[in-house]
Design an enzyme around this catalytic site. Structure first.
Site, PDB file in Angstrom:
ATOM      1  N   GLU A 146      -6.614  -5.867   0.809  1.00 15.39           N
ATOM      2  CA  GLU A 146      -5.636  -5.859   1.741  1.00 15.39           C
ATOM      3  C   GLU A 146      -6.074  -5.925   3.191  1.00 15.39           C
ATOM      4  O   GLU A 146      -6.969  -4.725   3.326  1.00 15.39           O
ATOM      5  CB  GLU A 146      -4.336  -4.954   1.574  1.00 15.39           C
ATOM      6  CG  GLU A 146      -3.611  -5.328   0.232  1.00 15.39           C
ATOM      7  CD  GLU A 146      -2.528  -4.204   0.396  1.00 15.39           C
ATOM      8  OE1 GLU A 146      -1.829  -4.594   1.274  1.00 15.39           O
ATOM      9  OE2 GLU A 146      -2.173  -3.507  -0.846  1.00 15.39           O
ATOM     10  N   ARG A 147      -5.734  -6.402   4.144  1.00 10.38           N
ATOM     11  CA  ARG A 147      -5.959  -6.437   5.512  1.00 10.38           C
ATOM     12  C   ARG A 147      -5.485  -5.131   6.056  1.00 10.38           C
ATOM     13  O   ARG A 147      -4.573  -4.585   5.758  1.00 10.38           O
ATOM     14  CB  ARG A 147      -5.055  -7.463   6.193  1.00 10.38           C
ATOM     15  CG  ARG A 147      -4.997  -7.610   7.927  1.00 10.38           C
ATOM     16  CD  ARG A 147      -4.479  -8.710   8.397  1.00 10.38           C
ATOM     17  NE  ARG A 147      -2.774  -8.336   7.977  1.00 10.38           N
ATOM     18  CZ  ARG A 147      -1.932  -9.022   8.535  1.00 10.38           C
ATOM     19  NH1 ARG A 147      -1.881  -9.880   9.716  1.00 10.38           N
ATOM     20  NH2 ARG A 147      -0.604  -8.700   8.116  1.00 10.38           N
ATOM     21  N   CYS A 195       5.640  -6.037   3.776  1.00 10.80           N
ATOM     22  CA  CYS A 195       4.877  -5.553   2.776  1.00 10.80           C
ATOM     23  C   CYS A 195       5.697  -5.564   1.147  1.00 10.80           C
ATOM     24  O   CYS A 195       6.996  -5.028   1.551  1.00 10.80           O
ATOM     25  CB  CYS A 195       4.696  -3.889   2.832  1.00 10.80           C
ATOM     26  SG  CYS A 195       3.959  -3.289   1.215  1.00 10.80           S
ATOM     27  N   GLY A 196       5.464  -6.442   0.265  1.00 11.16           N
ATOM     28  CA  GLY A 196       6.521  -6.707  -0.642  1.00 11.16           C
ATOM     29  C   GLY A 196       6.714  -5.466  -1.513  1.00 11.16           C
ATOM     30  O   GLY A 196       7.762  -5.065  -1.801  1.00 11.16           O
ATOM     31  N   ASN A 197       5.384  -4.792  -1.916  1.00  8.54           N
ATOM     32  CA  ASN A 197       5.743  -3.580  -2.750  1.00  8.54           C
ATOM     33  C   ASN A 197       6.588  -2.502  -2.063  1.00  8.54           C
ATOM     34  O   ASN A 197       7.328  -1.952  -2.465  1.00  8.54           O
ATOM     35  CB  ASN A 197       4.260  -2.999  -3.338  1.00  8.54           C
ATOM     36  CG  ASN A 197       3.856  -3.803  -4.360  1.00  8.54           C
ATOM     37  OD1 ASN A 197       4.399  -4.437  -5.051  1.00  8.54           O
ATOM     38  ND2 ASN A 197       2.451  -3.835  -4.381  1.00  8.54           N
ATOM     39  N   CYS A 232      -0.410  -5.534  -4.640  1.00  9.25           N
ATOM     40  CA  CYS A 232       0.073  -5.909  -3.156  1.00  9.25           C
ATOM     41  C   CYS A 232       1.264  -6.972  -3.461  1.00  9.25           C
ATOM     42  O   CYS A 232       1.077  -7.995  -4.193  1.00  9.25           O
ATOM     43  CB  CYS A 232      -1.082  -6.575  -2.493  1.00  9.25           C
ATOM     44  SG  CYS A 232      -0.521  -7.412  -1.147  1.00  9.25           S
ATOM     45  N   GLY A 233       2.331  -6.667  -2.991  1.00  3.00           N
ATOM     46  CA  GLY A 233       3.663  -7.509  -3.426  1.00  3.00           C
ATOM     47  C   GLY A 233       3.488  -8.881  -2.526  1.00  3.00           C
ATOM     48  O   GLY A 233       4.065  -9.899  -3.131  1.00  3.00           O
ATOM     49  N   THR A 234       3.311  -8.784  -1.393  1.00  2.00           N
ATOM     50  CA  THR A 234       3.238 -10.028  -0.667  1.00  2.00           C
ATOM     51  C   THR A 234       2.018 -10.918  -1.249  1.00  2.00           C
ATOM     52  O   THR A 234       2.036 -12.242  -1.334  1.00  2.00           O
ATOM     53  CB  THR A 234       3.111  -9.969   0.793  1.00  2.00           C
ATOM     54  OG1 THR A 234       1.970  -9.077   1.175  1.00  2.00           O
ATOM     55  CG2 THR A 234       4.262  -9.355   1.349  1.00  2.00           C
ATOM     56  N   GLY A 235       1.134 -10.208  -1.719  1.00  2.00           N
ATOM     57  CA  GLY A 235      -0.268 -10.902  -2.277  1.00  2.00           C
ATOM     58  C   GLY A 235       0.386 -11.338  -3.453  1.00  2.00           C
ATOM     59  O   GLY A 235      -0.108 -12.952  -3.941  1.00  2.00           O
ATOM     60  N   HIS A 249      -2.156 -14.768   3.837  1.00  4.07           N
ATOM     61  CA  HIS A 249      -3.009 -14.725   2.637  1.00  4.07           C
ATOM     62  C   HIS A 249      -3.992 -15.886   2.296  1.00  4.07           C
ATOM     63  O   HIS A 249      -3.768 -16.879   2.422  1.00  4.07           O
ATOM     64  CB  HIS A 249      -2.029 -14.539   1.376  1.00  4.07           C
ATOM     65  CG  HIS A 249      -1.098 -13.506   1.361  1.00  4.07           C
ATOM     66  ND1 HIS A 249      -1.569 -11.929   0.844  1.00  4.07           N
ATOM     67  CD2 HIS A 249      -0.021 -13.048   1.999  1.00  4.07           C
ATOM     68  CE1 HIS A 249      -0.628 -11.308   1.099  1.00  4.07           C
ATOM     69  NE2 HIS A 249       0.433 -11.704   1.823  1.00  4.07           N
ATOM     70  N   ASN A 251      -0.599   0.568   8.157  1.00  2.00           N
ATOM     71  CA  ASN A 251      -2.026   0.538   7.238  1.00  2.00           C
ATOM     72  C   ASN A 251      -2.619   1.826   7.719  1.00  2.00           C
ATOM     73  O   ASN A 251      -2.380   2.321   8.677  1.00  2.00           O
ATOM     74  CB  ASN A 251      -2.570  -0.616   7.399  1.00  2.00           C
ATOM     75  CG  ASN A 251      -2.075  -1.897   7.003  1.00  2.00           C
ATOM     76  OD1 ASN A 251      -1.403  -1.710   5.781  1.00  2.00           O
ATOM     77  ND2 ASN A 251      -2.484  -3.014   7.457  1.00  2.00           N
ATOM     78  N   ASN A 255       3.226 -12.570   6.288  1.00  2.00           N
ATOM     79  CA  ASN A 255       2.176 -12.147   6.306  1.00  2.00           C
ATOM     80  C   ASN A 255       0.998 -13.165   6.067  1.00  2.00           C
ATOM     81  O   ASN A 255       1.394 -13.983   4.745  1.00  2.00           O
ATOM     82  CB  ASN A 255       1.687 -10.824   6.319  1.00  2.00           C
ATOM     83  CG  ASN A 255       1.880 -10.358   4.791  1.00  2.00           C
ATOM     84  OD1 ASN A 255       2.102 -11.130   3.773  1.00  2.00           O
ATOM     85  ND2 ASN A 255       1.405  -9.066   4.474  1.00  2.00           N
ATOM     86  N   ASN A 312      -5.151 -11.342   4.247  1.00  2.00           N
ATOM     87  CA  ASN A 312      -5.451 -10.532   2.904  1.00  2.00           C
ATOM     88  C   ASN A 312      -5.966 -11.565   1.980  1.00  2.00           C
ATOM     89  O   ASN A 312      -5.644 -12.796   2.005  1.00  2.00           O
ATOM     90  CB  ASN A 312      -3.998 -10.352   2.275  1.00  2.00           C
ATOM     91  CG  ASN A 312      -3.071  -9.485   3.490  1.00  2.00           C
ATOM     92  OD1 ASN A 312      -3.400  -8.059   3.572  1.00  2.00           O
ATOM     93  ND2 ASN A 312      -2.121  -9.906   4.082  1.00  2.00           N
TER      94      ASN A 312
END
Length: 284
Positions: free
Chosen positions: A210-211, A66-68, A219-222, A161, A57, A159, A192
Site C-alpha cells: 500500500e502506498r 480506503c475500501g476497508n 486493502c479494500g480498494t486494492g 493501483h 496513512n 485511488n 498501490n
C-alpha cells in the site's frame, strides 16, 4: 486484517500532524494501526452525506479512499447512532461513497466506476496516447541495482493501483519491489501495488503493497482493483472472491459499471488516550 483507529475530529485538541499520526499508528510506542480514519463535518460538496471521512496513512499522507476503511467507518457510524437506516452516503476525497450494512454483519460498498487509465499514470512512459487504457502492458521498472519486468494493468478506483499477475504472489520480495513500483515516475501520485494469481478454486490470491504504508493484511480498494482487473483480463468470473492475508472480499461488477465490494468489519476496541501519550503527542 486491515486495522484503523477511528477518531472524531471534534475530540482532537489540535489538528493531526505527521508526528502525531506516526506516533498513534506505531504499534510499539503508540496505539498501533494501519492508519487513521477521521470523522469530520461534511463540507456540503456531497448532497445527502451524513459524515465526511478523511484517511491518514502512518507516514502522514492522505489517500483519496480506503475500501476497508469505509466499511469500518460505516460500522462506527451505525454503532454510535450517527446514522438512521442501513444505507447512507459518506463524503470522501474520492467523492460520495454509499455503504450498505447487511443483516449478516458484513458491509457492502459501491466503490464507483473503475477506470483503466487517467491522470494518475504517465502514459508517455508507456508510449500510449493520453487517456488510453492500460491493460496488460509490458513495462520494466528500473531502480538502483534492481530491474523488474511486468505486465501491468492500471486501475483507478478513486485511488491508483498497479495490478501485476505472477505465478505465485508468495514468492514476490514485496519489501524490495513494492517501494520501487510505488514511487516510480510512471505514477505521479505514487501507486498501490497488487501481485495476483488465480487459485484452484477460482479465487484470486492477492498480496498488496500500500502506498504510504507498506505490505498490509488487506486493502479494500486494492481488492476492488484486483477484482475488476481479473474479470477484464479473463482470469476470473464475476463476482470475484479476492483472497488476502486477512481474509476474503467479494468483488462484483454491476450492470452500470460500478464495482461493488462486500466484506466484514469488526470493532476491536474503544479507549481513551492516556495523559502520558497525550504529552508525547503534544496534546497537553
Amino acid at each position: 486484517g486491515n486495522d484503523y483507529l477511528i477518531i472524531d475530529e471534534a475530540d482532537l485538541p489540535c489538528p493531526l500532524t505527521a508526528h502525531s499520526i506516526d506516533l498513534l499508528c506505531d504499534r510499539h510506542r503508540g496505539i498501533g494501526s494501519d492508519g487513521i480514519l477521521l470523522l469530520c463535518a461534511v463540507t456540503g460538496a456531497v448532497p445527502g452525506a451524513v459524515a465526511r471521512m478523511r484517511i491518514f496513512n502512518p507516514d502522514g499522507s492522505e489517500p483519496e479512499m480506503c475500501g476497508n476503511g469505509v466499511r469500518q467507518f460505516a460500522r462506527y457510524l451505525q454503532g454510535r447512532g450517527l446514522v438512521a437506516g442501513s444505507e447512507f452516503t459518506v463524503e470522501t476525497l474520492a467523492g460520495p461513497i454509499r455503504p450498505s450494512l447487511l443483516a449478516d454483519g458484513r458491509v457492502r460498498v459501491d466503490m464507483g466506476e473503475a477506470r483503466f487509465g487517467g491522470e494518475a499514470i504517465d502514459h508517455t512512459l508507456l508510449d500510449l496516447p493520453e487517456g488510453a487504457e492500460v491493460v496488460s502492458i509490458p513495462f520494466v521498472f528500473r531502480g538502483d541495482a534492481l530491474e523488474v519486468a511486468a505486465d501491468i494493468t492500471f486501475v483507478d478506483v478513486g485511488n491508483p493501483h498497479c495490478v501485476i499477475p505472477v505465478a505465485d504472489p508468495e514468492t514476490v520480495a514485496l519489501e524490495v519491489v513494492g517501494p520501487l513500483i510505488e514511487r516510480h515516475p510512471l505514477f505521479p501520485r505514487r501507486v498501490n501495488v497488487e501481485f495476483i494469481s488465480v487459485l484452484p478454486d477460482g479465487a484470486v490470491r492477492m498480496r498488496v503493497w500500500e502506498r504510504g504504508v507498506g505490505e498490509t493484511q488487506a486493502c479494500g480498494t486494492g481488492a476492488t482493483a484486483v477484482g475488476v482487473a481479473a474479470v477484464r483480463l479473463g482470469m476470473a468470473a464475476d463476482p470475484v472472491v479476492v483472497r488476502l492475508n486477512g481474509g476474503d472480499l467479494e468483488i462484483a461488477v454491476a450492470g452500470d459499471g460500478h464495482v461493488i465490494m462486500t466484506g466484514p468489519a469488526t470493532e476491536v476496541f474503544t479507549g481513551v488516550i492516556a495523559d502520558e501519550l497525550k504529552g508525547r503527542l503534544g496534546w497537553l
